[in-house]
Design a protein around this motif. Sequence first.
Motif, short mmCIF file in Angstrom:
data_model
loop_
_atom_site.label_atom_id
_atom_site.label_comp_id
_atom_site.label_asym_id
_atom_site.label_seq_id
_atom_site.Cartn_x
_atom_site.Cartn_y
_atom_site.Cartn_z
N ARG A 1 0.97 -1.09 -0.05
CA ARG A 1 -0.10 0.08 0.12
C ARG A 1 0.89 1.36 0.00
O ARG A 1 2.24 0.81 0.40
CB ARG A 1 -1.00 0.13 1.27
N ALA B 1 1.70 4.82 1.53
CA ALA B 1 1.42 5.71 2.73
C ALA B 1 1.53 7.15 2.57
O ALA B 1 1.25 7.62 1.30
CB ALA B 1 2.92 5.82 3.74
N LYS B 2 1.13 7.84 3.42
CA LYS B 2 0.72 9.35 3.36
C LYS B 2 1.68 10.01 2.55
O LYS B 2 1.56 11.32 1.97
CB LYS B 2 0.11 9.93 4.53
N ARG C 1 4.55 0.76 1.74
CA ARG C 1 4.68 -0.03 2.84
C ARG C 1 4.20 -1.43 2.34
O ARG C 1 3.05 -1.61 1.69
CB ARG C 1 3.77 0.75 3.76
N THR D 1 4.79 -4.31 9.47
CA THR D 1 4.90 -3.51 8.32
C THR D 1 6.37 -3.11 8.36
O THR D 1 6.82 -2.78 9.02
CB THR D 1 3.91 -2.41 8.45
N GLN E 1 9.14 -0.94 5.21
CA GLN E 1 9.33 -0.04 3.88
C GLN E 1 9.84 -0.63 2.89
O GLN E 1 9.61 -0.35 1.90
CB GLN E 1 10.13 1.24 4.51
#
Length: 374
Positions: free
Chosen positions: A7, A9-10, A15, A31, A33
Amino acid sequence: MATIKKRLAKDGKPRYTAEIRLKGYERQTATFQRLTDAKKWIQDTESAIRNGKHFKTTQAKKHTFADAIDRYLSDVLPVKFTSKEQRNRRPILAWWRDELGAHVMADLESPLFAQARDKLLKKTNKSGKPFSADSIKKYFGVIQNVLKYSVNEWHWLEVSPLRDRRVEMPELPAGRVRFLDDQERERLTAACKESANPLLYPAFILALSTGMRQGELMNLYWKAPANPPTETAWGVVHLDQTAIVLHSTKNGERRRVPLVGVALQTVRELSKVRRLDTALVFPSADPDCPDKPIELKKAWATALKRADVIDFRWHDIRHTTASYLAMNGASLAEIAEILGHKTLQMVRRYSHLSDSHVSNVLASMNAKILGSGH
């Protein structure tokens, strides 16, 4: 079965959430990186689970430190410690509960305990004096025991936040070492022998010969009692084995104390005139309290005064024994074994007294392998 979901991330960066589902085990997620880190975590975690080495993190998040302290109070303290030690530990455990009890186990880290140490450094005792380094060590010793059970017995923690001495302790003082010189020993021995209390001399000789603690000495029996004391250590004299066996000692282990020389002769003489209404070796002079140990405080004070021995406590007899052992070539390990210490820390105070012995050992070794020299 393991899966990895990607997904954004902001911050716009990817991630990777890894999930492991194995039958009979709780779902595990983490989770990362980087995809490679997620794959490695899956590999390591699955292997640990199958080998029974994976720590269930939910336990650390489910329980608070207060829960651990409460469980220790109910399950460990009454079983593992004497009534006296329980009373000593309860206020310490209460302080830790107030200080860090609200934290979940998963959040316990060494900085929290470092902050607690700093608060203890500012704490005062009943006399209004600052806490000593030894007192702080006791506080940490008690809570380290709680953490040990949390890791090993209850599996509420994977590792202790106090492992590997991660929180630095204040320096402990060298400790008092007051021992009798030869003249003092001779005068005090004579004064004890002349005492109006006939049990002072044998008690003094036995203490000096064995290095036994006062509590161990005053709770000696000719045979094992039906109801042994719970407040202190106790022991049984075995003349047929020329030894004393101490049970429930301060460090929690049994200890065998040999009886030799004058001490053995003194105990043998004492056994011939022992009282029949009690199994205690040193019973109270009060005929109504035969199972209560004798009180030697007054007779001891009188003997010290007559012998002109100043600043000397009964416990210093133990230091005297250890000092004589060191000066006669005993190693620190041997002294620790005789005195009943689990570690060498408490007997290092006597190391300077054996310096000449160490020099002699080195001289002997050098002469043997290098020659006497010219």
